[in-house]
Design an enzyme around this catalytic site. Structure first.
Site, PDB file in Angstrom:
ATOM      1  N   GLU A   1       1.088  -1.502  -0.322  1.00 36.08           N
ATOM      2  CA  GLU A   1       0.202  -0.437  -0.267  1.00 36.08           C
ATOM      3  C   GLU A   1       1.073   1.038   0.012  1.00 36.08           C
ATOM      4  OE1 GLU A   1      -3.139   1.022  -0.260  1.00 36.08           O
ATOM      5  OE2 GLU A   1      -2.776   2.977   0.577  1.00 36.08           O
TER       6      GLU A   1
ATOM      7  N   ARG B   1     -17.634   3.652   5.131  1.00 38.51           N
ATOM      8  CA  ARG B   1     -16.609   3.099   4.712  1.00 38.51           C
ATOM      9  C   ARG B   1     -15.734   2.447   5.963  1.00 38.51           C
ATOM     10  NH1 ARG B   1     -15.338   4.778  -0.574  1.00 38.51           N
ATOM     11  NH2 ARG B   1     -16.640   5.258  -1.986  1.00 38.51           N
TER      12      ARG B   1
ATOM     13  N   TYR C   1     -27.890   9.517   2.907  1.00 37.74           N
ATOM     14  CA  TYR C   1     -28.866   8.928   4.007  1.00 37.74           C
ATOM     15  C   TYR C   1     -27.986   8.530   5.517  1.00 37.74           C
ATOM     16  CZ  TYR C   1     -24.255   6.460   1.899  1.00 37.74           C
ATOM     17  OH  TYR C   1     -23.372   6.139   1.042  1.00 37.74           O
TER      18      TYR C   1
ATOM     19  N   ASP D   1     -11.102  -0.240  -9.359  1.00 33.93           N
ATOM     20  CA  ASP D   1     -11.282   1.203 -10.131  1.00 33.93           C
ATOM     21  C   ASP D   1      -9.503   0.858 -10.880  1.00 33.93           C
ATOM     22  OD1 ASP D   1     -13.363   1.960  -9.516  1.00 33.93           O
ATOM     23  OD2 ASP D   1     -12.646   3.478  -8.210  1.00 33.93           O
TER      24      ASP D   1
HETATM   25  C1  LIG Z   1     -18.371  10.234  -4.456  1.00 32.10           C
HETATM   26  C2  LIG Z   1     -18.023   8.687  -4.743  1.00 32.10           C
HETATM   27  C3  LIG Z   1     -19.366   7.535  -3.737  1.00 32.10           C
HETATM   28  C4  LIG Z   1     -19.255   6.350  -4.289  1.00 32.10           C
HETATM   29  N1  LIG Z   1     -20.218   5.341  -3.759  1.00 32.10           N
HETATM   30  C5  LIG Z   1     -20.014   4.029  -4.044  1.00 32.10           C
HETATM   31  C6  LIG Z   1     -21.231   3.346  -3.408  1.00 32.10           C
HETATM   32  O1  LIG Z   1     -21.912   4.193  -2.764  1.00 32.10           O
HETATM   33  N2  LIG Z   1     -21.288   2.324  -3.552  1.00 32.10           N
HETATM   34  C7  LIG Z   1     -19.612   1.840  -4.105  1.00 32.10           C
HETATM   35  O2  LIG Z   1     -19.576   0.378  -4.646  1.00 32.10           O
HETATM   36  N3  LIG Z   1     -18.805   2.232  -4.752  1.00 32.10           N
HETATM   37  C8  LIG Z   1     -19.274   3.934  -4.894  1.00 32.10           C
HETATM   38  N4  LIG Z   1     -18.329   3.968  -5.196  1.00 32.10           N
HETATM   39  C9  LIG Z   1     -16.394   4.030  -5.586  1.00 32.10           C
HETATM   40  C10 LIG Z   1     -16.029   3.258  -4.461  1.00 32.10           C
HETATM   41  O3  LIG Z   1     -15.461   4.398  -3.926  1.00 32.10           O
HETATM   42  C11 LIG Z   1     -14.244   2.365  -5.964  1.00 32.10           C
HETATM   43  O4  LIG Z   1     -15.458   2.415  -6.903  1.00 32.10           O
HETATM   44  C12 LIG Z   1     -13.712   1.876  -4.650  1.00 32.10           C
HETATM   45  O5  LIG Z   1     -13.098   3.112  -3.652  1.00 32.10           O
HETATM   46  C13 LIG Z   1     -13.009   1.731  -5.421  1.00 32.10           C
HETATM   47  O6  LIG Z   1     -11.856   0.496  -4.893  1.00 32.10           O
HETATM   48  P1  LIG Z   1     -10.560   0.143  -4.959  1.00 32.10           P
HETATM   49  O7  LIG Z   1      -9.079  -0.882  -4.156  1.00 32.10           O
HETATM   50  O8  LIG Z   1     -10.418  -0.577  -6.324  1.00 32.10           O
HETATM   51  O9  LIG Z   1      -9.452   1.505  -5.559  1.00 32.10           O
HETATM   52  P2  LIG Z   1      -9.373   2.757  -4.365  1.00 32.10           P
HETATM   53  O10 LIG Z   1     -10.053   2.292  -2.843  1.00 32.10           O
HETATM   54  O11 LIG Z   1      -9.173   4.259  -4.882  1.00 32.10           O
HETATM   55  O12 LIG Z   1      -7.918   1.718  -3.989  1.00 32.10           O
HETATM   56  C14 LIG Z   1      -6.838   2.154  -4.333  1.00 32.10           C
HETATM   57  C15 LIG Z   1      -5.855   2.022  -3.621  1.00 32.10           C
HETATM   58  O13 LIG Z   1      -4.222   1.945  -3.896  1.00 32.10           O
HETATM   59  C16 LIG Z   1      -3.470   2.820  -2.729  1.00 32.10           C
HETATM   60  N5  LIG Z   1      -2.373   2.906  -3.880  1.00 32.10           N
HETATM   61  C17 LIG Z   1      -2.770   3.657  -5.650  1.00 32.10           C
HETATM   62  N6  LIG Z   1      -1.362   3.926  -5.832  1.00 32.10           N
HETATM   63  C18 LIG Z   1      -0.583   2.603  -5.361  1.00 32.10           C
HETATM   64  C19 LIG Z   1       0.234   2.214  -5.838  1.00 32.10           C
HETATM   65  N7  LIG Z   1       1.242   2.832  -6.647  1.00 32.10           N
HETATM   66  N8  LIG Z   1       1.440   1.544  -5.155  1.00 32.10           N
HETATM   67  C20 LIG Z   1       0.575   0.949  -3.692  1.00 32.10           C
HETATM   68  N9  LIG Z   1      -0.517   1.095  -4.063  1.00 32.10           N
HETATM   69  C21 LIG Z   1      -1.817   2.281  -3.931  1.00 32.10           C
HETATM   70  C22 LIG Z   1      -4.059   3.514  -2.850  1.00 32.10           C
HETATM   71  O14 LIG Z   1      -3.477   4.293  -1.942  1.00 32.10           O
HETATM   72  C23 LIG Z   1      -5.760   3.133  -2.364  1.00 32.10           C
HETATM   73  O15 LIG Z   1      -5.076   2.590  -0.667  1.00 32.10           O
HETATM   74  C24 LIG Z   1     -18.181   5.959  -5.013  1.00 32.10           C
HETATM   75  C25 LIG Z   1     -17.129   6.754  -6.006  1.00 32.10           C
HETATM   76  C26 LIG Z   1     -16.878   7.766  -5.362  1.00 32.10           C
HETATM   77  C27 LIG Z   1     -15.891   8.946  -6.156  1.00 32.10           C
END
Ligand SMILES: Cc1cc2nc3c(=O)[nH]c(=O)nc-3n(C[C@H](O)[C@H](O)[C@H](O)COP(=O)(O)OP(=O)(O)OC[C@H]3O[C@@H](n4cnc5c(N)ncnc54)[C@H](O)[C@@H]3O)c2cc1C
Length: 391
Positions: free
Chosen positions: A34, A108, A217, A294
């Protein structure tokens, strides 16, 4: 613990940690790298569709999450200009009967906390903070990850769960930066008793207005209210530099019903989130490296499914690794094959939902007319999504 060399996961967000947990429960050793100094999440709410609960059960964390979940009685869509209800999805008995699971919302930090506790308790998972991935080298029989602090890690494979700006994606797909949607989000969590209009407090409510919407909510046993205001910035569309600031937020909500304008008070002005997404692009997998969450399929939040898709990804990925034994190349290819169409559909539908929410003029009239004809017990638009996946 079996499973040969460790699998490396870049990113300890919801997606990366769920992937680590799913793989570890399938007998693999996992190391999560991370970038941030601490594993964590922002202090706001998140919605979880009925498709997620069976995934949480597979991950063994449904019981730990349960005390933190809040179950709204309905998803209500209201017109931001009048405050009047347009339509709803009732989340009661008919919904439960149709999908087998309920819709919930959660803070969250409570969700992330339950996932990371399960990771910490698993002997097959190593968690390392301050380990930003800079690049990797796939040598065929192993992958070397190079980190910002100058250290290297070696693993059998690498999963890029490193979010919207994923360096893993840059190397695997190389399709440049994500698309800036020109949408800006302001959030706030306030004590529920501070909310003046509590007439819909048991529901998850979206107030949809021209180029804007506001979501409300309750979280944490109903004690706090989560508020999220989004604007599709006109200044951004005109190419102006000061787009999306607090003054434009106020300006865009001016036409809204006074009750909606009042709700704007509950979002902070000190920080905003600039929304990005990408069109669906296949090819998340290259050799011993694949993408998840993402990093693979960033989407706008208008279906509230980004994290839900990341959790589904994690469970499917581990199932494919189990099915293909030590052949991680084949497992990753099968994982992508299974996940691409579903996540692509969510990405595209999320954009369309944004347009519907933000409709103005004749489009708004059409939306309101069609909403009035909907069956609140049958969410046809998202039925395919809420039905979930079979494993
Ligand atoms: C306003 C908003 C509301 C949302 N509401 C919802 C909802 O109600 N329900 C839902 O399902 N989704 C929702 N989402 C989407 C959701 O937040 C994301 O899709 C989700 O958090 C993606 O998770 P992830 O683990 O793929 O990426 P992230 O949560 O972005 O995690 C990526 C991780 O990788 C780390 N990282 C980054 N670069 C590096 C690197 N080079 N090396 C190592 N680590 C790194 C970061 O620090 C982070 O911890 C919402 C998004 C937004 C913007």
């Amino acid at each position: 613990m079996s499973g040969g060399a460790e699998i490396l996961v870049a990113g300890g967000g919801i997606g990366g940690l769920c992937a680590a947990l799913a793989l570890a429960r399938a007998g693999r050793r996992v190391r999560v790298l991370e970038k941030a100094a601490e594993f964590g999440e922002i202090g706001y709410g998140i919605q979880m569709g009925p498709n997620v609960r069976p995934m949480l059960e597979r991950l063994g964390i449904a019981d730990a999450i349960e005390p933190h979940a809040v179950y709204p009685d309905a998803l209500v869509l209201a017109d931001g200009l009048t405050g009047g209800e347009l339509t709803r999805i009732d989340l009661g008995a008919a919904f439960l009967a149709r999908y087998g699971y309920r819709y919930f919302v959660i803070h969250r930090r409570d969700l992330h906390g339950a996932i990371i506790e399960a990771c910490r308790a698993h002997p097959g998972i190593a968690l390392e903070a301050s380990k930003g991935l800079v690049r990797f080298d796939d040598r065929g029989d192993r992958v070397i990850a190079f980190c910002e602090d100058g250290t290297q890690c070696e693993g059998a494979a690498l999963i890029g769960a490193d979010g919207l700006w994923s360096p893993t994606r840059a190397a695997v797909i190389g399709d440049g930066p994500p698309r800036m949607a020109g949408h800006f989000v302001y959030r706030g969590v306030v004590p529920a008793e501070n909310i003046v209009d509590r007439s819909r407090q048991d529901s998850m409510v979206i107030y949809a207005g021209p180029n804007l919407h506001l979501v409300q909510y309750r979280l944490r046993g109903g004690t706090v209210m989560n508020n999220v205001a989004t604007i599709a910035s006109r200044r951004h569309a005109r190419g102006e530099r000061d787009a999306g600031g607090p003054d434009e937020l106020e300006e865009m909500f001016e036409r809204c019903d006074p009750r909606v304008r009042q709700m704007l008070r509950y979002v902070g002005r000190d920080r905003n989130w600039v929304l990005h997404d990408r069109p669906p692009v296949p090819g998340w997998t290259k050799g011993n490296v694949t993408l998840l969450g993402d990093a693979a399929h960033p989407m706008l939040q208008y279906l509230a499914q980004g994290a839900c898709m990341a959790i589904e990804d994690a469970v499917v990925l581990a199932a494919k690794v189990s099915a293909h034994g030590n052949d991680l190349n084949r497992a990753f290819a099968a994982y992508q094959q299974e996940r691409f169409y579903r996540t692509a559909r969510v990405q595209i539908t999320a954009r369309a939902f944004g347009d519907i929410l933000h409709a103005d003029g004749g489009a708004r009239e059409l939306r309101n007319h069609l909403c009035a004809q909907r069956d609140p017990d049958f969410p046809a638009e998202v039925d395919w999504l809420y039905r979930g996946i079979t494993l």
